[in-house]
Write an enzyme that holds these catalytic residues in place. Structure first.
Site, PDB file in Angstrom:
ATOM      1  N   HIS A   1       0.841  -1.304  -0.039  1.00 23.63           N
ATOM      2  CA  HIS A   1      -0.086  -0.110  -0.058  1.00 23.63           C
ATOM      3  C   HIS A   1       0.915   1.262  -0.130  1.00 23.63           C
ATOM      4  CE1 HIS A   1      -3.226   2.777   0.654  1.00 23.63           C
ATOM      5  NE2 HIS A   1      -2.640   3.299   1.862  1.00 23.63           N
TER       6      HIS A   1
ATOM      7  N   ASP B   1     -14.828   2.914   7.710  1.00 18.55           N
ATOM      8  CA  ASP B   1     -13.959   3.774   7.223  1.00 18.55           C
ATOM      9  C   ASP B   1     -14.667   4.408   6.096  1.00 18.55           C
ATOM     10  OD1 ASP B   1     -11.146   4.805   6.733  1.00 18.55           O
ATOM     11  OD2 ASP B   1     -11.437   3.768   4.812  1.00 18.55           O
TER      12      ASP B   1
ATOM     13  N   SER C   1      -7.513   4.295   9.234  1.00 16.40           N
ATOM     14  CA  SER C   1      -8.089   4.003   7.881  1.00 16.40           C
ATOM     15  C   SER C   1      -7.300   3.079   6.980  1.00 16.40           C
ATOM     16  CB  SER C   1      -8.144   5.376   7.215  1.00 16.40           C
ATOM     17  OG  SER C   1      -8.715   5.339   5.928  1.00 16.40           O
TER      18      SER C   1
ATOM     19  N   LYS D   1      -8.272  -1.214   6.258  1.00 21.01           N
ATOM     20  CA  LYS D   1      -8.635  -1.884   4.944  1.00 21.01           C
ATOM     21  C   LYS D   1      -7.519  -3.228   4.917  1.00 21.01           C
ATOM     22  CE  LYS D   1      -8.594   2.276   2.570  1.00 21.01           C
ATOM     23  NZ  LYS D   1      -8.786   3.290   3.548  1.00 21.01           N
TER      24      LYS D   1
END
Length: 446
Positions: free
Chosen positions: A82, A161, A183, A187
């Protein structure tokens, strides 16, 4: 529990318990906690912060607020990566296939771009026919067969979120490290991967503008992942300068293909390989240095490029279109204009967020959620930080379907450049690595 009491408690800097956080998130998702009270809580968190235990409990409560992915049908170690967002950041298109070519399963759920930051899903959807909406069973099968699949996030994944971010976006509470960390990590945890590599950007084109805050965010997220039982590492990478030369969806796919063919911009290549090396390292393939060499090999022998091409074909993408981009073709249907340097000297600074905003003005990105974008629009940087330029020399080429967009975008782009008579110092691309044992400074791999 009264939400009023929890706001009062956090307003005075006291820690919320696990039960209080769970009830708050459950009530917010169900509608029992109204938006105005959750907005007040977000502002209290912004001012007073949260302890590591609170942030972890908030993350877990948010991750549990909806469906969670079960990746057990996928064989082998599942790694996710990410990025906290940037300009020209197309590293997923490179590091994912590299890792997959070397035996790591990459089952990735990605998002769309908003504002000056790009989104991986938008880039992949620039490939005609490429589908990012895939049923779970087919998703698992593709990862098992190809080694990688990239899809959009499920509508039922982490609803807390989605609701909370919408409030943060309009209440000036986006830039809270506890709320950013929860947040992102909610995920990632709900996504079900065994290991997570985080690319935390720092600089003018990042949400975290300072190194201090970037380190703090990276350490917070790695702690959350570790406490949740996942293997988690982070790299802190430079975003004071756009990554690579291409900004805009199809243009970035084209540049990613250049790197996958073992050339392309040196900065994009290095950051992508370092991220791929982290994915291999957390999967137990070797030390970061050994994994970096393995990743280089996957570019040299063409195996990473072959994986990307197989992934695109498996998800419905046109391989003929990809072959054209790989051969150097430009996106069709776009007008272009050259932007000239207003001065002699060296480019001594780039306002990367401003350059990203210029790409949004060309409709390469969104100014609000749900907005349509032009996949072929964007910017090619002809000169970057540290380059010598002469007055009148091209510093960029802008692409858009409507030439009327060029005036404002050109002005915004030029306002983002600073010129100086002396050559500026070289920049480091990857500043540090954060693992479960803490912060480690990094020097370039040679």
């Amino acid at each position: 529990m009264r939400m009023y009491d929890l706001i009062e408690k956090k307003k005075h800097g006291r820690a919320l318990s696990r039960e209080e956080i769970r009830e708050m998130i459950s009530g917010f998702v169900s509608g029992d906690v109204p938006d105005y009270q959750m907005s007040a809580m977000a502002m209290a968190i912004w001012f007073m912060g949260m302890s590591d235990e609170e942030i972890t409990e908030l993350t877990l409560a948010m991750a549990d607020s909806g469906e969670k992915e079960d990746l057990s049908p996928i064989r082998g170690f599942k790694a996710d990566k990410h990025s906290t967002g940037g300009v020209g950041d197309k590293t997923t298109l490179i590091c994912g296939p590299v890792a997959a070519a070397l035996g790591v399963r990459v089952a990735k759920m990605s998002g769309r771009g908003l504002g000056f930051t790009g989104g991986t899903i938008d880039k992949l959807e620039a490939i005609p026919g490429f589908s990012t909406e895939i049923a779970p069973e087919r998703f698992f099968a593709l990862v098992n067969r190809v080694g990688i699949a990239v899809v959009g996030q499920s509508g039922n994944l982490v609803p807390a979120d989605k609701k909370l971010y919408a409030l943060r976006d309009v209440t000036a509470t986006v830039d809270s490290i506890p709320l950013i960390a929860s947040s992102i990590m909610s995920k990632k945890l709900a996504g079900g991967a065994d290991g997570i590599v985080l690319d935390v950007k720092t600089g003018s084109g990042a949400f975290m503008k300072t190194m201090e805050n970037s380190v703090k965010l990276a350490e917070t997220m790695v702690r959350i992942g570790t406490m949740a039982g996942r293997t988690c590492t982070a790299l802190i990478t430079d975003m004071d300068v756009p990554l690579g030369h291409a900004i805009g969806n199809a243009l970035e796919v084209r540049e990613a293909l250049e790197v996958l063919q073992n050339h392309g911009p040196a900065d994009l290549r290095e950051v992508s390989l370092r991220l791929a090396a982290e994915m291999l390292h957390i999967a137990g393939k070797g030390s970061p240095e050994e994994c970096f060499r393995m990743a280089e090999g996957a570019l040299r022998d063409g195996s990473a490029m072959a994986v990307f091409r197989r992934m695109a074909a498996a998800q419905g993408g046109s391989t003929e279109y990809l072959d054209g981009l790989a051969a150097g073709a430009m996106p069709e249907g776009e007008a272009s204009v050259s932007v000239a340097s207003p001065a002699d000297g060296f480019i001594s600074a780039m306002d990367t967020e401003g350059i990203g905003t210029a790409s949004v003005l060309l409709h390469a990105g969104r100014s609000k959620k749900g907005e349509e974008i032009d996949h072929g629009a964007g910017i090619i940087l002809r000169k970057k930080y540290g380059d010598r330029v002469k007055k009148g020399e091209p510093v960029a080429t802008l692409y858009a379907a409507d030439p009327a967009l060029f005036g404002e975008a050109s002005a915004r782009f030029l306002a983002s450049l600073t010129f100086a008579p002396e050559e500026p110092p070289a920049r480091q691309l990857v500043y540090a690595r954060v693992g479960k044992d803490g912060l480690q400074d990094l020097s370039p791999v040679v």
